[in-house]
Design an enzyme around this catalytic site. Structure first.
Site, PDB file in Angstrom:
ATOM      1  N   GLU A 162       0.615  -0.975   0.224  1.00 50.77           N
ATOM      2  CA  GLU A 162      -0.061  -0.583  -0.263  1.00 50.77           C
ATOM      3  C   GLU A 162       0.552   1.034  -0.340  1.00 50.77           C
ATOM      4  O   GLU A 162       1.264   2.336   1.182  1.00 50.77           O
ATOM      5  CB  GLU A 162      -1.246   0.070   1.096  1.00 50.77           C
ATOM      6  CG  GLU A 162      -1.787  -1.031   0.985  1.00 50.77           C
ATOM      7  CD  GLU A 162      -2.940  -1.308   2.183  1.00 50.77           C
ATOM      8  OE1 GLU A 162      -2.744  -0.129   2.844  1.00 50.77           O
ATOM      9  OE2 GLU A 162      -3.701  -1.886   2.477  1.00 50.77           O
ATOM     10  N   GLU A 372      -5.388  -8.538   1.133  1.00 47.87           N
ATOM     11  CA  GLU A 372      -6.038  -8.868   2.616  1.00 47.87           C
ATOM     12  C   GLU A 372      -7.439  -7.934   2.491  1.00 47.87           C
ATOM     13  O   GLU A 372      -7.769  -7.667   1.211  1.00 47.87           O
ATOM     14  CB  GLU A 372      -5.752  -7.097   2.884  1.00 47.87           C
ATOM     15  CG  GLU A 372      -3.653  -7.045   3.632  1.00 47.87           C
ATOM     16  CD  GLU A 372      -3.076  -6.264   4.073  1.00 47.87           C
ATOM     17  OE1 GLU A 372      -4.468  -5.189   4.520  1.00 47.87           O
ATOM     18  OE2 GLU A 372      -1.819  -5.791   4.006  1.00 47.87           O
TER      19      GLU A 372
END
Ligand code: FCB
Length: 466
Positions: A162, A372
């Site tokens: 991320e 995720e």
């Protein structure tokens, strides 16, 4: 029914679970500093003891195996491997990850390491952090060191987790370490994160060419489905801006070797992107083998002129104080009125399906993994000694079904990892949020598999949502 070779796993990150921040020569990271700064992390929580995984990793791997999960995504802490982020390698730190990988392999669990999940060595932040070009070069050196040790046993590598969060929460809104609020620096950080990814990918591929082990390189993005509130010029433009800053700012350089023209226009008053040097975009465009997608909830946005009732405003999307959206600070984030998780995030699994279908259409032929997905709720151990978490089970079921719908619509989805294996330190929320499919008793470190964990294990073993 999912394909038989569909990958099922669970994810964690080093700083969130390991604890042991001061042992075996580990250096200090920006998250140690941030946690120690009053007012930054809820409850003054720190990386100690987290889930004490540095000591309990064998027990945790046994749980992964017991649940029937064949894959484990974890991150490697740069400050354990290179305490100052450059120069001397701390062998004791590398030894830990070698023990972890060997133990996973012994138990028949495939390791999926991520090289950077936010714990930058403090010494590199002191030298300028991600807005500073040299950090990208240091990252590639560190990646080479780790791959040198583990490359004969690990095939599936992710460079960054991320980068949106790293750049914009770390350097624009300041909600995350290192807590800077400098919009121009946050955009430079984006570029140097991508450059670090490209350089690390190159060096690992070069090293891997020398050994016979298969190597698959990827990056993990928290790409997002961004929807306009209404079909108006203002709301559509808000969605375009946020899509550019959240998704295309990473996807376009990685896949097409250029930053989106509309993004450059939107931020032209902040920076001219003069930090991009000749050759950088070719490096960033180094071919990927897989792409990781982290998904929690979609965003609903409206233009600045839209009159939105106060109770429809989403404080979790826009943030208070400094904004994580350079050049688009006045876009409004809204709630659509759906049920929310314990953390306040709206539950809308259609966002995952739409995201996977969109990625497959716009960036074709790249195998996708949900790296995720999960939800925080207030879990407690019941009198029967178990943790009953029907809401999490429902969240997971809806999202796994949405992933399947994307697969049926033709998205090349190859796997799904739940966030998270263990309750852990949820960054600026401290230990207030429990995301695990395994409950962790903070006082004793005892693990209790939650009902959702047993249920998810069944999905993984059968490839069917029962
Ligand atoms: C993601 C992070 C992960 C965890 C989840 C809830 O943004 O990658 O570490 O905090 O959110």
């Amino acid at each position: 029914m999912f394909p038989t070779d569909f990958v099922w796993g669970a994810s964690t990150a080093a700083f969130q679970i390991e604890g042991a921040t001061d042992v075996d020569g580990r250096g200090r990271s920006i998250w140690d500093t941030f946690c120690a700064t009053p007012g930054k992390v809820l409850g003054g929580d720190t990386g100690e003891p987290a889930a004490d995984h540095y000591r309990l990793f064998r027990e945790d791997i046994a749980l992964i195996k017991e649940l029937g999960l064949g894959n484990y995504r974890f991150s490697i802490a740069w400050p354990r491997v290179q305490p100052d982020g450059r120069g001397p390698v701390n062998q004791a730190g590398l030894d830990f990850y070698e023990r972890l990988v060997d133990n996973l392999l012994d138990q028949g669990v495939r390791p999926w390491p991520t090289l950077y999940h936010w714990d930058l060595p403090q010494a590199l932040e002191n030298a300028g952090g991600w807005p500073h070009r040299d950090t990208a070069l240091r990252f590639a050196d560190y990646a080479a060191v780790v791959h040198e040790r583990l490359g004969d046993r690990v095939a599936d590598w992710s460079t960054l987790n991320e980068p949106w969060v790293v750049a914009f929460l770390g350097y624009a809104s300041g909600e995350h370490a290192p807590g800077r609020t400098e919009p121009a620096a946050s955009l430079a950080a984006v570029h140097h994160l991508l450059l670090g990814h490209g350089l690390a990918t190159q060096v690992i591929r070069e090293q891997a060419a020398g050994n016979d082990a298969p190597t698959r390189m990827g990056i993990v993005l928290n790409t997002q489905t961004v929807r306009p509130l209404r079909d108006t010029v203002a709301d559509r433009d808000a969605a375009r801006r946020i899509d550019a800053l959240r998704n295309r700012i990473f996807l376009d350089p990685l896949h097409h070797g250029r930053y989106p023209a509309d993004l450059l226009r939107d931020v032209a008053h902040i920076t001219d992107f003069g930090f991009v040097r000749p050759g950088d975009l070719e490096t960033i465009q180094a071919p990927l083998d897989v792409m990781g997608v982290n998904f929690y909830n979609p965003s609903l946005v409206a233009g600045p002129a839209t009159d939105v009732p106060r109770d429809k405003r989403d404080a979790t999307g826009g943030g208070d104080g400094a904004s994580p959206w350079p050049g688009s600070e006045d876009v409004q984030f809204l709630l659509s009125g759906l049920p929310r998780t314990g953390q306040g995030w709206e539950v809308d699994a259609t966002g995952l399906r739409d995201l996977l279908v969109r990625l497959a259409a716009d960036y074709p032929r790249l195998p996708l993994y949900v790296t995720e997905n999960g939800a925080a709720y207030e879990d407690t151990v019941a009198e029967d000694g178990r943790v009953h978490d029907p809401e999490r089970r429902q969240y997971l079921e809806q999202h796994i079904r949405a992933a399947h719908a994307a697969l049926e619509a033709g998205a090349p989805l190859k796997g799904y990892f739940v966030w998270s294996l263990l309750d852990n330190l949820e960054w600026a929320f401290g230990y207030s949020q429990r995301f695990g499919i395994v409950y962790v008793d903070r006082a004793t470190q005892r693990r209790v598999v939650k009902d959702s964990g047993y249920w998810y294990g069944g999905v993984a073993r059968t490839g069917t949502v029962g």
